[in-house]
Write an enzyme that holds these catalytic residues in place. Structure first.
Site, mmCIF file in Angstrom:
data_model
loop_
_atom_site.group_PDB
_atom_site.id
_atom_site.type_symbol
_atom_site.label_atom_id
_atom_site.label_comp_id
_atom_site.label_asym_id
_atom_site.label_seq_id
_atom_site.Cartn_x
_atom_site.Cartn_y
_atom_site.Cartn_z
ATOM 1 N N LYS A 276 0.850 -1.188 0.000
ATOM 2 C CA LYS A 276 0.000 0.000 0.000
ATOM 3 C C LYS A 276 0.885 1.237 0.000
ATOM 4 C CE LYS A 276 -4.478 1.000 0.308
ATOM 5 N NZ LYS A 276 -5.451 0.416 -0.653
ATOM 6 N N GLN B 147 30.118 18.769 -7.454
ATOM 7 C CA GLN B 147 30.553 17.433 -7.017
ATOM 8 C C GLN B 147 31.424 17.525 -5.765
ATOM 9 O OE1 GLN B 147 30.451 18.520 -10.123
ATOM 10 N NE2 GLN B 147 29.993 16.892 -11.597
ATOM 11 N N THR C 20 -3.772 -5.075 0.677
ATOM 12 C CA THR C 20 -3.147 -3.766 0.904
ATOM 13 C C THR C 20 -4.009 -2.900 1.804
ATOM 14 O OG1 THR C 20 -4.111 -2.753 -1.088
ATOM 15 C CG2 THR C 20 -1.990 -3.892 -1.334
ATOM 16 N N ASP C 21 -5.324 -3.110 1.785
ATOM 17 C CA ASP C 21 -6.185 -2.369 2.700
ATOM 18 C C ASP C 21 -5.874 -2.737 4.150
ATOM 19 O OD1 ASP C 21 -8.572 -0.510 2.891
ATOM 20 O OD2 ASP C 21 -9.310 -2.224 4.051
ATOM 21 N N ARG D 52 30.082 32.668 -8.830
ATOM 22 C CA ARG D 52 28.711 32.377 -9.239
ATOM 23 C C ARG D 52 27.858 32.067 -8.018
ATOM 24 N NH1 ARG D 52 28.272 26.097 -11.472
ATOM 25 N NH2 ARG D 52 29.347 25.126 -9.696
ATOM 26 N N HIS E 286 20.235 26.680 -11.410
ATOM 27 C CA HIS E 286 21.024 27.697 -12.106
ATOM 28 C C HIS E 286 20.467 29.106 -11.900
ATOM 29 C CE1 HIS E 286 23.317 24.584 -14.047
ATOM 30 N NE2 HIS E 286 22.246 24.063 -14.599
ATOM 31 N N ASN F 217 21.522 21.251 -9.709
ATOM 32 C CA ASN F 217 22.124 22.582 -9.775
ATOM 33 C C ASN F 217 21.051 23.574 -10.195
ATOM 34 O OD1 ASN F 217 23.790 24.789 -10.029
ATOM 35 N ND2 ASN F 217 25.389 23.713 -11.153
ATOM 36 N N PHE G 274 33.415 27.764 -11.409
ATOM 37 C CA PHE G 274 33.291 26.622 -12.316
ATOM 38 C C PHE G 274 34.088 26.922 -13.587
ATOM 39 C CE2 PHE G 274 30.866 23.831 -15.352
ATOM 40 C CZ PHE G 274 31.320 22.633 -14.810
#
Length: 287
Positions: A12, A211, A56-57, A168, A238, A236, A151
């Site tokens: 579930k 990284q 599942t109930d 940046r 940007h 990332n 970078f």
């Protein structure tokens, strides 16, 4: 060529539950619980024989009943209680996964709360016979450094248009999970400490690559000797400097366009050198 049944599980998914502990100042737990079970279930696939199938109930009702009987507590402990129950109470079930998301609420008074909108705490317990694993984690943890990020020095080919930069904005929305070496843990304090160390590592790392920041954050989580493995996904987010020259204005790194897609997606795992792999702990887990 014959056809055979491969790995399978059922359960579930996304059982929404709010639990209120009413002794003293109320405590609120807003959860999303998912259960998956595996074992001797070939009969239901091959012949429609449901004699080994726990509906599942029923799994949903078990989650509610466990909360009503003993409360929730730390979500890792609650997940372990449920996973152990499904394996121990059902002879046909050999393995159980229980995953929980806990949504944050901020206290306004003894019985009043506001939905925080902040990061989401996660947990996962896996029980397989005598083996047990617990993962803790966080998602939607949005972090930003407005400087101290560069970078450059990357591969340049005929399709490269990105200019190198020595300053940046670095922003990300962290999804992370870490594996505990045992199940007797103060999971609440461990979670608070892990998120704080991971956040501090983001803040304190002068980043030459996302990284590099990921590795620093994962290593910070492993500063807890009881945590043996951490996995992180860092998109990332940007931010591009807006060209205001057409308006006759300077833009000294003040106005940016926040671009939601496409985005870089950085993934990594940080482990202790002597860590024993535990594939079942992560089986089917997606950050």
């Amino acid at each position: 060529m014959g056809i055979v049944l491969g790995d399978n599980r059922y359960g579930k998914a996304e059982i929404r539950m709010v639990h209120v502990a009413r002794s003293g100042a109320h405590e609120l737990a807003d959860l999303n619980v998912s259960v998956a079970l595996a074992g001797d279930l070939a009969g239901t696939h091959l012949r429609g024989d449901n004699s080994n199938v726990l509906p599942t109930d029923t799994q949903k009702n078990t989650v509610y009943a466990f909360a009503a009987e003993r409360g929730v507590g730390e979500i890792e402990d609650f997940a372990l209680r449920l996973a152990r129950h499904f394996v121990s109470s059902q002879p046909a079930i050999a393995r159980a996964w229980v995953a929980i998301e806990e949504y944050p609420w901020r206290r306004l008074g003894p019985h009043s709360f506001a939905r925080d909108g902040g990061s989401v705490r996660t947990a996962r317990a896996v029980v397989d016979g005598d083996s047990e694993w617990v993962l803790s984690g966080v998602r939607e943890l949005v972090l930003m450094n407005t400087t101290n990020s560069e970078f450059h020095g990357y591969v340049v080919d005929r399709y490269t248009t990105l200019p190198p930069t020595t300053d940046r904005i670095l922003a990300t929305e962290v999804s992370a999970a870490w594996r505990h070496g045992g199940t007797t843990v103060d999971f609440g304090q461990s979670y608070v400490d892990a998120v704080a160390r991971m956040t501090d590592a983001f803040v304190g790392t002068y980043s030459l690559a996302l990284q590099q920041t990921l590795y620093a954050m994962g290593g910070a989580v492993l500063a807890d000797a009881g945590i043996v493995e951490a996995r992180l996904v860092l998109p990332n987010k940007h931010h591009f400097l807006v060209d205001t020259a057409p308006f006759g204005l300077d833009n000294p790194a003040a106005v940016y366009h926040a671009d939601d897609r496409p985005y870089g997606r950085i993934e990594g795992t940080v482990t202790r050198e002597d860590t024993v792999d535990a594939p079942l702990a992560w089986d089917g887990y997606a950050l």
